[in-house]
Design a protein around this motif. Structure first.
Motif, PDB file in Angstrom:
ATOM      1  N   PHE A 229      -7.517  -3.066  12.108  1.00  0.00           N
ATOM      2  CA  PHE A 229      -7.082  -4.308  11.717  1.00  0.00           C
ATOM      3  C   PHE A 229      -7.519  -4.770  10.228  1.00  0.00           C
ATOM      4  O   PHE A 229      -9.081  -4.380  10.363  1.00  0.00           O
ATOM      5  CB  PHE A 229      -7.442  -5.586  12.606  1.00  0.00           C
ATOM      6  N   LYS A 230      -6.884  -4.860   9.390  1.00  0.00           N
ATOM      7  CA  LYS A 230      -7.429  -4.693   7.894  1.00  0.00           C
ATOM      8  C   LYS A 230      -7.086  -5.981   7.159  1.00  0.00           C
ATOM      9  O   LYS A 230      -5.555  -6.205   7.063  1.00  0.00           O
ATOM     10  CB  LYS A 230      -7.272  -3.752   7.057  1.00  0.00           C
ATOM     11  N   GLU A 231      -7.857  -6.942   6.764  1.00  0.00           N
ATOM     12  CA  GLU A 231      -7.246  -7.978   5.792  1.00  0.00           C
ATOM     13  C   GLU A 231      -7.708  -7.583   4.310  1.00  0.00           C
ATOM     14  O   GLU A 231      -8.772  -7.082   3.975  1.00  0.00           O
ATOM     15  CB  GLU A 231      -8.102  -9.194   6.083  1.00  0.00           C
ATOM     16  N   GLN A 232      -6.909  -8.089   3.335  1.00  0.00           N
ATOM     17  CA  GLN A 232      -6.907  -7.782   1.946  1.00  0.00           C
ATOM     18  C   GLN A 232      -6.776  -9.166   1.303  1.00  0.00           C
ATOM     19  O   GLN A 232      -5.976  -9.939   1.605  1.00  0.00           O
ATOM     20  CB  GLN A 232      -5.946  -6.819   1.726  1.00  0.00           C
ATOM     21  N   GLU A 233      -7.349  -8.949   0.082  1.00  0.00           N
ATOM     22  CA  GLU A 233      -7.297  -9.996  -0.819  1.00  0.00           C
ATOM     23  C   GLU A 233      -6.600  -9.526  -2.038  1.00  0.00           C
ATOM     24  O   GLU A 233      -6.827  -8.539  -2.400  1.00  0.00           O
ATOM     25  CB  GLU A 233      -8.491 -10.655  -1.010  1.00  0.00           C
ATOM     26  N   ASP A 234      -6.469 -10.594  -2.990  1.00  0.00           N
ATOM     27  CA  ASP A 234      -5.655 -10.230  -4.205  1.00  0.00           C
ATOM     28  C   ASP A 234      -4.447  -9.093  -4.315  1.00  0.00           C
ATOM     29  O   ASP A 234      -4.206  -8.483  -5.473  1.00  0.00           O
ATOM     30  CB  ASP A 234      -6.603  -9.914  -5.210  1.00  0.00           C
ATOM     31  N   VAL A 235      -3.885  -8.971  -3.130  1.00  0.00           N
ATOM     32  CA  VAL A 235      -2.731  -7.799  -3.084  1.00  0.00           C
ATOM     33  C   VAL A 235      -1.453  -8.528  -2.504  1.00  0.00           C
ATOM     34  O   VAL A 235      -1.796  -9.549  -1.517  1.00  0.00           O
ATOM     35  CB  VAL A 235      -3.204  -6.734  -2.578  1.00  0.00           C
ATOM     36  N   PRO A 236      -0.249  -8.088  -2.578  1.00  0.00           N
ATOM     37  CA  PRO A 236       0.776  -8.818  -1.588  1.00  0.00           C
ATOM     38  C   PRO A 236       0.738  -8.715  -0.314  1.00  0.00           C
ATOM     39  O   PRO A 236       1.032  -9.694   0.534  1.00  0.00           O
ATOM     40  CB  PRO A 236       2.068  -8.301  -2.268  1.00  0.00           C
ATOM     41  N   ILE A 237       0.115  -7.275   0.129  1.00  0.00           N
ATOM     42  CA  ILE A 237       0.185  -7.216   1.506  1.00  0.00           C
ATOM     43  C   ILE A 237      -1.130  -8.092   2.115  1.00  0.00           C
ATOM     44  O   ILE A 237      -2.186  -7.408   1.897  1.00  0.00           O
ATOM     45  CB  ILE A 237       0.435  -5.750   2.155  1.00  0.00           C
ATOM     46  N   LYS A 238      -1.241  -8.996   2.951  1.00  0.00           N
ATOM     47  CA  LYS A 238      -2.465  -9.508   3.396  1.00  0.00           C
ATOM     48  C   LYS A 238      -3.048  -8.912   4.548  1.00  0.00           C
ATOM     49  O   LYS A 238      -4.209  -9.028   4.781  1.00  0.00           O
ATOM     50  CB  LYS A 238      -2.267 -11.114   3.703  1.00  0.00           C
ATOM     51  N   ILE A 239      -2.249  -8.373   5.475  1.00  0.00           N
ATOM     52  CA  ILE A 239      -2.800  -7.731   6.710  1.00  0.00           C
ATOM     53  C   ILE A 239      -2.370  -6.377   7.078  1.00  0.00           C
ATOM     54  O   ILE A 239      -0.891  -6.469   6.741  1.00  0.00           O
ATOM     55  CB  ILE A 239      -2.757  -8.766   7.676  1.00  0.00           C
ATOM     56  N   ILE A 240      -2.912  -5.462   7.305  1.00  0.00           N
ATOM     57  CA  ILE A 240      -2.268  -4.073   7.916  1.00  0.00           C
ATOM     58  C   ILE A 240      -2.859  -3.977   9.189  1.00  0.00           C
ATOM     59  O   ILE A 240      -4.135  -3.864   9.308  1.00  0.00           O
ATOM     60  CB  ILE A 240      -2.504  -3.119   6.761  1.00  0.00           C
ATOM     61  N   VAL A 241      -2.064  -3.668  10.235  1.00  0.00           N
ATOM     62  CA  VAL A 241      -2.467  -3.392  11.685  1.00  0.00           C
ATOM     63  C   VAL A 241      -2.036  -2.047  12.257  1.00  0.00           C
ATOM     64  O   VAL A 241      -0.621  -2.021  11.744  1.00  0.00           O
ATOM     65  CB  VAL A 241      -2.247  -4.613  12.455  1.00  0.00           C
ATOM     66  N   SER A 242      -2.752  -1.122  12.706  1.00  0.00           N
ATOM     67  CA  SER A 242      -2.155  -0.179  13.194  1.00  0.00           C
ATOM     68  C   SER A 242      -2.798   0.379  14.744  1.00  0.00           C
ATOM     69  O   SER A 242      -3.927  -0.259  14.895  1.00  0.00           O
ATOM     70  CB  SER A 242      -2.271   0.956  12.338  1.00  0.00           C
ATOM     71  N   ALA A 243      -1.782   1.041  15.460  1.00  0.00           N
ATOM     72  CA  ALA A 243      -2.819   1.643  16.666  1.00  0.00           C
ATOM     73  C   ALA A 243      -1.836   2.630  17.348  1.00  0.00           C
ATOM     74  O   ALA A 243      -0.505   2.812  16.880  1.00  0.00           O
ATOM     75  CB  ALA A 243      -2.665   0.428  17.744  1.00  0.00           C
ATOM     76  N   THR A 244      -2.329   3.440  18.096  1.00  0.00           N
ATOM     77  CA  THR A 244      -1.883   4.511  18.770  1.00  0.00           C
ATOM     78  C   THR A 244      -1.628   4.121  20.203  1.00  0.00           C
ATOM     79  O   THR A 244      -2.783   3.763  20.945  1.00  0.00           O
ATOM     80  CB  THR A 244      -2.299   5.761  18.570  1.00  0.00           C
ATOM     81  N   ALA A 245      -0.363   4.173  20.964  1.00  0.00           N
ATOM     82  CA  ALA A 245      -0.160   4.186  22.246  1.00  0.00           C
ATOM     83  C   ALA A 245      -0.150   5.393  23.018  1.00  0.00           C
ATOM     84  O   ALA A 245      -0.047   6.494  22.194  1.00  0.00           O
ATOM     85  CB  ALA A 245       0.728   3.193  22.663  1.00  0.00           C
ATOM     86  N   LYS A 246       0.410   5.473  23.927  1.00  0.00           N
ATOM     87  CA  LYS A 246       0.635   6.492  24.933  1.00  0.00           C
ATOM     88  C   LYS A 246       1.709   7.415  24.268  1.00  0.00           C
ATOM     89  O   LYS A 246       1.661   8.739  24.153  1.00  0.00           O
ATOM     90  CB  LYS A 246       0.827   6.371  26.205  1.00  0.00           C
ATOM     91  N   THR A 247       2.859   6.786  23.975  1.00  0.00           N
ATOM     92  CA  THR A 247       4.028   7.485  23.322  1.00  0.00           C
ATOM     93  C   THR A 247       4.433   7.083  22.028  1.00  0.00           C
ATOM     94  O   THR A 247       5.315   7.638  21.472  1.00  0.00           O
ATOM     95  CB  THR A 247       5.235   7.321  24.276  1.00  0.00           C
ATOM     96  N   ALA A 248       3.667   6.287  21.332  1.00  0.00           N
ATOM     97  CA  ALA A 248       3.976   5.538  20.150  1.00  0.00           C
ATOM     98  C   ALA A 248       2.980   5.245  19.354  1.00  0.00           C
ATOM     99  O   ALA A 248       1.918   5.141  19.588  1.00  0.00           O
ATOM    100  CB  ALA A 248       4.841   4.178  20.303  1.00  0.00           C
ATOM    101  N   TYR A 249       3.200   5.428  17.907  1.00  0.00           N
ATOM    102  CA  TYR A 249       2.429   4.693  16.952  1.00  0.00           C
ATOM    103  C   TYR A 249       2.947   3.738  16.255  1.00  0.00           C
ATOM    104  O   TYR A 249       4.127   3.508  16.139  1.00  0.00           O
ATOM    105  CB  TYR A 249       2.267   5.747  15.713  1.00  0.00           C
ATOM    106  N   ILE A 250       2.232   2.528  16.234  1.00  0.00           N
ATOM    107  CA  ILE A 250       2.775   1.195  15.930  1.00  0.00           C
ATOM    108  C   ILE A 250       1.948   0.688  14.574  1.00  0.00           C
ATOM    109  O   ILE A 250       0.635   0.903  14.658  1.00  0.00           O
ATOM    110  CB  ILE A 250       2.761   0.226  16.910  1.00  0.00           C
ATOM    111  N   LYS A 251       2.630   0.000  13.860  1.00  0.00           N
ATOM    112  CA  LYS A 251       2.119  -0.393  12.522  1.00  0.00           C
ATOM    113  C   LYS A 251       2.807  -1.691  12.111  1.00  0.00           C
ATOM    114  O   LYS A 251       3.994  -1.790  12.175  1.00  0.00           O
ATOM    115  CB  LYS A 251       2.080   0.535  11.601  1.00  0.00           C
ATOM    116  N   SER A 252       2.053  -2.753  11.574  1.00  0.00           N
ATOM    117  CA  SER A 252       2.626  -3.876  11.331  1.00  0.00           C
ATOM    118  C   SER A 252       1.811  -4.205   9.742  1.00  0.00           C
ATOM    119  O   SER A 252       0.782  -3.955   9.508  1.00  0.00           O
ATOM    120  CB  SER A 252       2.290  -5.118  11.894  1.00  0.00           C
ATOM    121  N   TYR A 253       2.601  -4.860   9.013  1.00  0.00           N
ATOM    122  CA  TYR A 253       2.326  -5.277   7.533  1.00  0.00           C
ATOM    123  C   TYR A 253       2.614  -6.780   7.524  1.00  0.00           C
ATOM    124  O   TYR A 253       3.791  -7.233   7.807  1.00  0.00           O
ATOM    125  CB  TYR A 253       2.797  -4.467   6.561  1.00  0.00           C
TER     126      TYR A 253
END
Length: 320
Positions: A229-253
């Motif tokens: 989980f990563k929070e950012q300042e002074d850029v358009p994308i404020k949060i980037i989240v990622s994880a690996t599950a048993k069968t899938a890689y998941i990510k949100s911006y």
């Protein structure tokens, strides 16, 4: 039909698809007669004109088509392409319609949704134009059309009335609308429904935080590996989240959208490495293309708007 209508499709590698049109019984709109006709890309002008006339006659004499026959016929499958939105990215298109005294030829262009729309590009030919001349003119029209000219899409955020504009993915990914979920727009891999991505309205988070997102993802996917989980300042994308599950890689911006956050969510099936690479490439291109364009409120001066266009310039799919 009193007069015949033909829709002609062309791809420089696959050739021509010639479709006679008929009226559907009841609703009254037009549909493609089964079967459509295919022709080689190197066909002569005269032969192309001859085939178009043959299908104008089929259309003219078709009578009404029953609704069930229309619903069950996907003419574009003859090209080897599964979805219509993917097909329309590859094939340029013109409409040929008989009128009382002329043949009317109208160019069509591809809308961002994948549909063909009529343009103002219209040519009228004499009904007795030769097959060779007809074929030549049609060929010129099809070769100059850019069937993928419109490759962007946009929607209005329910949170703020801002417009969100982005690059539409390639034909490897099919537009599935909201897929009956709380989403603005989703795209799924043409051969893998477990690989998809798109813009969400509500993903069911208790709150958008390190703990809130992880809690929701673990309910859906089970135990997570390498959760970041990563929070950012002074850029358009404020949060980037990622994880690996048993069968899938998941990510949100998450972008700032007024007082709320707009989410782009991706799920990638990690069992197929080729599709995983395809998805990662498409997601990066889409993310880099996103613009959130502020709603132009009444009484705001142009100067007030200069800082309200958000783009992702220099912000990509960095690893977190």
């Amino acid at each position: 039909m009193d007069f015949g209508t033909v829709v002609l499709y062309y791809n420089e590698k696959k050739g021509f698809i010639i479709s006679a049109m008929a009226r559907v019984n009841g609703p009254g709109f037009s549909t493609n007669l089964n079967p459509v006709m295919v022709a080689d890309k190197d066909i002569s002008d005269e032969k192309l004109g001859e085939l178009v006339r043959e299908n104008l006659k089929r259309s003219r004499n078709s009578g009404l088509v029953e609704r069930e026959a229309w619903k069950n016929y996907s003419f574009w499958h003859v090209s080897g392409i599964k979805s219509f939105s993917a097909f329309s990215k590859k094939f340029s298109c013109v409409d040929i319609e008989e009128k009382a005294e002329v043949l009317e030829i109208i160019g069509l262009y591809r809308d961002a949704s994948g549909a063909y729309l009529y343009s103002s590009d219209e040519i009228e030919l004499s009904l007795d134009v030769s097959d060779a001349e007809l074929g030549n003119i049609l060929g010129q029209q099809l070769h100059t059309k850019d069937c993928g000219a419109l490759s962007t899409n946009e929607f209005v955020s329910v949170f703020s009335d801002n417009k969100v504009r982005y690059q539409v993915p390639s034909d490897k990914f099919t537009d599935i609308g909201d897929a009956h979920t709380d989403a603005y727009q989703l795209y799924a891999h043409e051969n893998d429904e477990n690989t998809f991505f798109g813009f969400m309205i509500d993903s069911g988070y208790r709150e958008i935080s390190r703990e809130g997102i992880r809690e929701r993802w673990e309910k859906v996917y089970g135990a997570l590996e390498e959760y970041k989980f990563k929070e950012q300042e002074d850029v358009p994308i404020k949060i980037i989240v990622s994880a690996t599950a048993k069968t899938a890689y998941i990510k949100s911006y998450f972008w700032q959208d007024g007082k709320n956050l707009l989410e782009f969510f991706a799920q990638i099936n990690i069992k197929n490495k080729t599709r995983q690479k395809q998805a990662e490439k498409e997601i990066k291109a889409l993310i880099d293309s996103v613009e959130i364009i502020a709603d132009n409120k009444e009484n705001e001066s142009p100067l007030d708007l200069t800082d309200r266009i958000i783009s992702t310039e220099s912000v990509g799919m960095e690893s977190i």
